[in-house]
Design an enzyme around this catalytic site. Structure first.
Site, PDB file in Angstrom:
ATOM      1  N   ASN A 157       0.821  -1.205   0.000  1.00 44.65           N
ATOM      2  CA  ASN A 157       0.000   0.000   0.000  1.00 44.65           C
ATOM      3  C   ASN A 157       0.856   1.255   0.000  1.00 44.65           C
ATOM      4  O   ASN A 157       0.427   2.308  -0.473  1.00 44.65           O
ATOM      5  CB  ASN A 157      -0.928   0.015   1.218  1.00 44.65           C
ATOM      6  CG  ASN A 157      -0.167  -0.074   2.536  1.00 44.65           C
ATOM      7  OD1 ASN A 157       0.579  -1.035   2.765  1.00 44.65           O
ATOM      8  ND2 ASN A 157      -0.347   0.901   3.395  1.00 44.65           N
ATOM      9  N   GLN A 185      -4.628  -4.385  -1.901  1.00 44.17           N
ATOM     10  CA  GLN A 185      -4.253  -3.404  -2.917  1.00 44.17           C
ATOM     11  C   GLN A 185      -4.331  -3.941  -4.347  1.00 44.17           C
ATOM     12  O   GLN A 185      -4.547  -3.171  -5.281  1.00 44.17           O
ATOM     13  CB  GLN A 185      -2.843  -2.864  -2.641  1.00 44.17           C
ATOM     14  CG  GLN A 185      -2.746  -1.990  -1.409  1.00 44.17           C
ATOM     15  CD  GLN A 185      -3.513  -0.685  -1.545  1.00 44.17           C
ATOM     16  OE1 GLN A 185      -3.665  -0.149  -2.635  1.00 44.17           O
ATOM     17  NE2 GLN A 185      -3.987  -0.157  -0.426  1.00 44.17           N
ATOM     18  N   CYS A 331       1.580  11.792  11.508  1.00 45.00           N
ATOM     19  CA  CYS A 331       1.703  13.003  12.315  1.00 45.00           C
ATOM     20  C   CYS A 331       0.450  13.224  13.148  1.00 45.00           C
ATOM     21  O   CYS A 331      -0.107  14.300  13.186  1.00 45.00           O
ATOM     22  CB  CYS A 331       1.973  14.215  11.416  1.00 45.00           C
ATOM     23  SG  CYS A 331       2.433  15.723  12.302  1.00 45.00           S
TER      24      CYS A 331
END
Length: 392
Positions: A157, A185, A331
């Site tokens: 992926n 995928q 993040c």
């Protein structure tokens, strides 16, 4: 300033549900709404629809309908494959060995780590090359007498690399173990014939091939012992408890049917657009490197690391231009961490933080690629300029 057309280049994350899929699903919300486990006519109609969908999917996968286990998503399918197989081995008094890689989707890698920490099971993480591929000899050398399961994803992926699944499965079977692959995928882009692949267990999820989110499946070769991850009702031959999500199962079958009705044409067009992106980025942006295998990769997948750029900042800049993309760095806490996949491939942390993933889909046009290649170099240069100022 945003362009008029919003450009979506994050199809590896999810795809829009095909209107034909939505149309196929609608009657099962308001007309055929019975519980498939019920014996009355409402339930029988719903059950007939589920079994028809199961047959449609089985025909595409080249397996028996009884080998299809419906789940809630690809991650659940992966979890069921790993936990179910290892628990079955432990229940027979064995001390099993599980083999996987550090470049798996977290549904596999994190599950394998937890299994090693909480169960009497030893886990081996195979080394991979700079493209993220497993060398068949590396797997062969890692096989042991007590190896119960090998789990290696078909297509990455994150970097798009394809693994030599038939060869790896063959080596696994020579060693007396079972082979599982996360094929999330590749579904809708490459053939998923389970007999040609040689797999014992295979996970798919509908939202990667223009079906709805919230439904997946696990192919389980007939005759395998698998302890369910959740208990309750006797659904899916007692392998996955819970009332069937009838509309979504219908949608997954329709989406898979549509995907494989024009597979060759779709994959060829994806690869053409993908190669335009790769050539354009490598030509126009200094310090950009392709990640993943240059040729043995998903047809729709282009991924890079770009020196001197923060990947998440780049995504925000692209978004202001109406272009949706993805990055391998996480993040969520305000403290960016480099992708563990890229670090496993040998990229230094600073460079891995500058990752960019661009994945095309059915609605992607050459005009979209033109727009991307016009906007991206300017975004990179602006970010590099800001970073240069910050260093002084």
């Amino acid at each position: 300033m945003r362009s008029e057309r919003q450009i979506y280049l994050d199809h590896a994350a999810t795809t829009p549900t095909d209107p034909r899929v939505v149309e196929a699903m609608l009657p099962y919300f308001t007309e055929v709404y019975g519980n498939p486990s019920s014996v009355h006519s409402f339930g029988r109609k719903a059950d007939k629809a589920v079994q028809t969908a199961r047959k449609t999917i089985a025909d595409i996968l080249n397996c028996s309908p009884r080998e299809i286990v419906f789940t809630g998503c690809g991650s659940e399918s992966d979890n069921l494959a790993l936990r179910g197989t290892i628990l079955a081995a432990i229940s027979k008094g064995k001390y099993p060995h599980l083999i996987t890689t550090p470049v798996e989707h977290h549904a596999v890698s994190h599950t394998a780590t937890q299994i090693g920490q909480t169960m009497p099971c030893e886990v081996t993480m195979l080394s991979v090359d700079a493209y993220g591929r497993v060398a068949p000899e590396t797997l062969r050398e890692s096989m042991r007498e007590n190896t119960a399961l090998v789990s290696i994803m078909a297509g990455s992926n994150e970097v798009g690399t394809l693994q030599p699944i038939p060869e790896l499965a063959s080596i696994t079977h020579e060693g007396g173990a079972l082979f599982h692959t996360d094929a999330v995928q590749i579904a809708g882009q490459l053939p998923i014939d389970v007999k040609a692949l040689g797999v014992d267990l295979m996970a798919l999820t509908a939202h990667k091939f223009y079906g709805p989110k919230g439904v997946g499946l696990l192919y389980v070769r007939d005759g395998l012992d698998l302890i369910p991850a959740q208990s309750g009702g006797g659904q899916e031959r007692e392998r996955r408890a819970g009332t069937h999500n009838v509309p979504y199962i219908i949608g997954m079958a329709k989406a898979l049917e549509l995907a494989y009705s024009d597979l060759s044409t779709r994959a060829t067009e994806y690869a053409r657009l993908r190669d335009r992106i790769i050539d354009g980025v490598l030509t126009r942006i200094s310090g950009a490197q392709l990640t993943g295998h240059p040729t043995e990769r998903l047809p729709n997948h282009a991924s890079f690391v770009i020196d001197g750029v923060d990947g998440n900042a780049l995504l925000m800049h692209l978004d202001t231009h109406g272009i949706a993309a993805s990055s391998g760095s996480a993040c969520n806490t305000g403290n960016p961490e480099p992708s563990d996949v890229l670090t496993a491939l040998g990229y230094p942390a600073a460079l891995a933080l500058g990752s960019l993933r661009l994945t095309v889909g059915k609605q992607t046009t050459d005009t979209d690629i033109d727009r991307l290649l016009d906007v991206l170099p300017d975004c990179v240069e602006k970010l590099r300029a800001v970073r240069l100022v910050q260093t002084f």
